[in-house]
Design a protein around this motif. Structure first.
Motif, short mmCIF file in Angstrom:
data_model
loop_
_atom_site.label_atom_id
_atom_site.label_comp_id
_atom_site.label_asym_id
_atom_site.label_seq_id
_atom_site.Cartn_x
_atom_site.Cartn_y
_atom_site.Cartn_z
N ASP A 214 -3.59 0.99 -6.91
CA ASP A 214 -2.36 0.34 -6.54
C ASP A 214 -2.75 -0.89 -5.35
O ASP A 214 -3.43 -0.53 -4.60
CB ASP A 214 -1.03 1.13 -6.08
CG ASP A 214 0.30 0.66 -6.45
OD1 ASP A 214 0.47 -0.64 -6.69
OD2 ASP A 214 1.08 1.39 -6.58
N ASP A 215 -1.67 -1.77 -5.08
CA ASP A 215 -2.17 -2.74 -4.18
C ASP A 215 -1.60 -2.29 -2.66
O ASP A 215 -2.24 -2.20 -1.92
CB ASP A 215 -1.43 -3.91 -4.34
CG ASP A 215 -0.13 -4.11 -4.59
OD1 ASP A 215 0.51 -2.96 -4.84
OD2 ASP A 215 0.69 -5.28 -4.31
N SER A 218 3.09 2.74 0.38
CA SER A 218 4.16 2.72 1.41
C SER A 218 4.58 4.11 1.84
O SER A 218 3.69 4.79 2.53
CB SER A 218 5.19 1.90 1.10
OG SER A 218 6.20 1.38 1.88
N THR A 219 5.56 4.61 0.94
CA THR A 219 5.71 5.89 1.32
C THR A 219 4.99 6.98 0.80
O THR A 219 4.87 8.23 1.06
CB THR A 219 7.25 6.32 0.80
OG1 THR A 219 7.38 6.26 -0.49
CG2 THR A 219 8.14 5.36 1.74
N GLY A 220 4.52 6.39 -0.42
CA GLY A 220 3.34 7.49 -1.07
C GLY A 220 4.04 8.11 -2.46
O GLY A 220 3.72 8.91 -3.22
N THR A 222 5.28 6.91 -4.93
CA THR A 222 4.97 6.43 -6.47
C THR A 222 3.74 7.29 -6.96
O THR A 222 3.67 7.80 -7.83
CB THR A 222 4.61 4.91 -6.56
OG1 THR A 222 5.65 4.09 -6.10
CG2 THR A 222 4.11 4.58 -7.70
C1 R5P Z 1 5.30 -1.98 -5.82
O1 R5P Z 1 5.16 -2.62 -6.68
C2 R5P Z 1 3.76 -1.50 -5.32
O2 R5P Z 1 2.79 -1.80 -6.26
C3 R5P Z 1 3.64 -0.13 -4.88
O3 R5P Z 1 3.61 0.56 -5.93
C4 R5P Z 1 4.51 0.37 -3.90
O4 R5P Z 1 4.84 -0.51 -2.75
C5 R5P Z 1 4.64 1.66 -3.50
O5 R5P Z 1 5.55 2.41 -2.75
P1 R5P Z 1 5.56 3.79 -2.51
O6 R5P Z 1 4.30 4.27 -1.84
O7 R5P Z 1 6.80 3.60 -1.32
O8 R5P Z 1 5.98 4.48 -3.60
#
Ligand code: R5P
Length: 286
Positions: A214-215, A218-220, A222
């Motif tokens: 993933d790019d 953030s929170t993890g 996903t």
């Molecule tokens: C979303 O479009 C990004 O590619 C990441 O998947 C997303 O920002 C991840 O967010 P988090 O870690 O909070 O799930």
């Protein structure tokens, strides 16, 4: 060339300077008791080309960077390059609802005002590296995926690449061709800022070293959701790699769900093992 580091990217700025064989600029940066930032440039910069490296993760990081760039210009630097390895606010590049701020435009516009060139890495709203123009603002978007994959790819034997959502499919495709392996994507629905639902499809990952790419993490949320589902397919390992590791819930959040977690050092964290110092240094020199 003089390379200055903001407080968010102090050690990375040393790697950038080393890669460019450039001098490290001296500065003093602190915060007043009320939180206001204080910046003082202590190197002689008149007539010199300067680069400032500062990832933007918080609003304070941004104010600090603006003060540094504008001060360098005031002091007579002949060119000032702004390098934000991680640049926040790039997820709001469109008005998804009427009346919303176009955050990406505002942030880039302000940076453009106080610098001669803008460079970032894996900007969230772009799918590939290279020169980009967004709302009439030209900037360089470097792609750190190849060096990230070079590192992670050397740790796994039988990779199977997975993008957590359709949005990441383009770089998963390129990554799969770099590693010469199979790839697929999951389907993600965001329920809130911290909650996602991932719909499982039939993935033949048994005995494989799954690599979720993933790019940004953030929170993890996903990644953890994706890893839980993928584990049901009995892979031999689950590896996760991202360019920008914010890890807002800490690294512990991934324990037991993921076997290996890696990020670049666009943001400092306990797993930022891949440096983007050369990538930035060589791009500025060009
Ligand atoms: C979303 O479009 C990004 O590619 C990441 O998947 C997303 O920002 C991840 O967010 P988090 O870690 O909070 O799930």
């Amino acid at each position: 060339m003089l390379v200055f580091g903001g407080t968010r990217s102090a050690s990375l700025s040393w790697n950038v300077a080393k890669s460019m064989k450039a001098e490290v600029g001296k500065s003093e940066i602190k915060a007043f008791p009320d939180g206001e930032k204080y910046v003082r440039i202590n190197s002689a910069v008149k007539g010199r080309e300067c680069t400032v490296v500062q990832s933007i993760r918080s609003n304070d990081d941004f104010v600090e960077l603006l003060l540094m760039l504008d001060t360098l210009r005031d002091l007579g630097a002949n060119q000032v390059h702004a390098v934000m390895p991680y640049l926040a606010y790039m997820r709001q590049d469109k008005r998804f609802h009427v009346g919303e701020a176009l955050s990406a435009k505002t942030i880039l516009k302000l940076l453009y005002e106080v610098s001669d060139s803008i460079t970032t890495i894996n900007c969230h709203f772009l799918n590939e590296g290279g020169e980009a123009v967004y709302n009439h603002i030209r900037f360089m978007n470097l792609d750190a995926m190849p060096i990230l994959l070079g590192y992670v790819g050397s740790k796994v034997e039988n990779p199977f690449l997975i993008a957590p959502d359709k949005g990441s499919l383009s770089f998963a495709k390129a990554a799969a061709s770099q590693l010469d392996c199979e790839f697929d994507h999951l389907s993600k629905t965001r329920l809130s800022g911290s909650e996602v639902r991932i719909d499982m499809k039939d993935l033949d990952v048994g005995g494989k070293d799954v690599l979720i790419l993933d790019d940004i993490i953030s929170t993890g949320g996903t990644i953890v959701e994706a890893a839980k589902l993928i584990r049901k397919g009995h892979p031999s390992s689950i590896n996760v790699a991202c360019v920008h590791g914010l890890f807002l819930n800490g690294i512990e959040h991934f324990k037991g769900e993921v076997d290996r977690l890696t990020s670049t050092d666009t943001l400092d964290n306990p797993v930022s093992k891949v440096s983007v110092g050369d990538l930035i240094g060589q791009s500025i020199l060009r």
